[in-house]
Design a protein around this motif. Structure first.
Motif, PDB file in Angstrom:
ATOM      1  N   SER A 110     -64.195-104.921 -49.518  1.00  0.00           N
ATOM      2  CA  SER A 110     -64.354-106.321 -48.810  1.00  0.00           C
ATOM      3  C   SER A 110     -63.229-106.344 -47.824  1.00  0.00           C
ATOM      4  N   ASN A 111     -63.407-106.772 -46.422  1.00  0.00           N
ATOM      5  CA  ASN A 111     -62.340-107.123 -45.650  1.00  0.00           C
ATOM      6  C   ASN A 111     -61.804-108.785 -45.823  1.00  0.00           C
ATOM      7  N   GLN A 112     -62.174-109.226 -46.850  1.00  0.00           N
ATOM      8  CA  GLN A 112     -61.582-110.556 -47.216  1.00  0.00           C
ATOM      9  C   GLN A 112     -60.258-110.503 -47.645  1.00  0.00           C
ATOM     10  N   ILE A 113     -59.401-111.218 -47.147  1.00  0.00           N
ATOM     11  CA  ILE A 113     -57.991-111.674 -47.423  1.00  0.00           C
ATOM     12  C   ILE A 113     -57.928-112.213 -48.742  1.00  0.00           C
ATOM     13  N   ASN A 114     -57.154-111.966 -49.818  1.00  0.00           N
ATOM     14  CA  ASN A 114     -56.734-112.753 -50.888  1.00  0.00           C
ATOM     15  C   ASN A 114     -56.032-113.652 -50.557  1.00  0.00           C
ATOM     16  N   ASN A 115     -56.058-114.876 -50.583  1.00  0.00           N
ATOM     17  CA  ASN A 115     -55.230-115.933 -50.288  1.00  0.00           C
ATOM     18  C   ASN A 115     -54.676-116.598 -51.307  1.00  0.00           C
ATOM     19  N   ASP A 137     -48.766-111.105 -48.382  1.00  0.00           N
ATOM     20  CA  ASP A 137     -49.785-110.267 -49.114  1.00  0.00           C
ATOM     21  C   ASP A 137     -49.267-109.403 -50.051  1.00  0.00           C
TER      22      ASP A 137
END
Length: 97
Positions: A2-7, A87
């Motif tokens: 996944s390219n989704q950033i862990n926020n 991050d």
């Protein structure tokens, strides 16, 4: 992958009580909070090459002749460093001790 950033989810979760809060609004994310809270005094020594690697090419002119564009460029590399560090904090939180 996944390219989704862990926020990190909401930093200060809110419960919607009446019309005061927008439905679904969960406040600032942990990633944003960590980035905003990061102290960057240690970045005063960053090299021009390092800043260019983080924010792209330097603006035209210099700080005296083009101060607004230079300030925007500086803000870009500082923000990039803040989010790199945020991050890393979120990644470290995933480690089981």
């Amino acid at each position: 992958m996944s390219n989704q950033i862990n926020n990190g989810g909401p930093a200060f979760p809110l419960q919607s009580i009446g019309p005061e809060f927008l439905p679904g609004y969960s406040g600032m994310t942990l990633r944003d909070y960590f980035a905003a809270a990061e102290k960057l005094d240690d970045l005063e020594h960053i090299s021009m090459e390092g800043a260019v690697a983080l924010a792209g090419p330097k603006p035209e002119g210099n700080w005296n002749t083009n101060p607004i564009e230079w300030r925007k460029w500086e803000a870009r590399w500082r923000a990039t460093v803040r989010f790199i560090r945020a991050d890393a904090v979120l990644k470290a939180r995933e480690v089981k001790l």
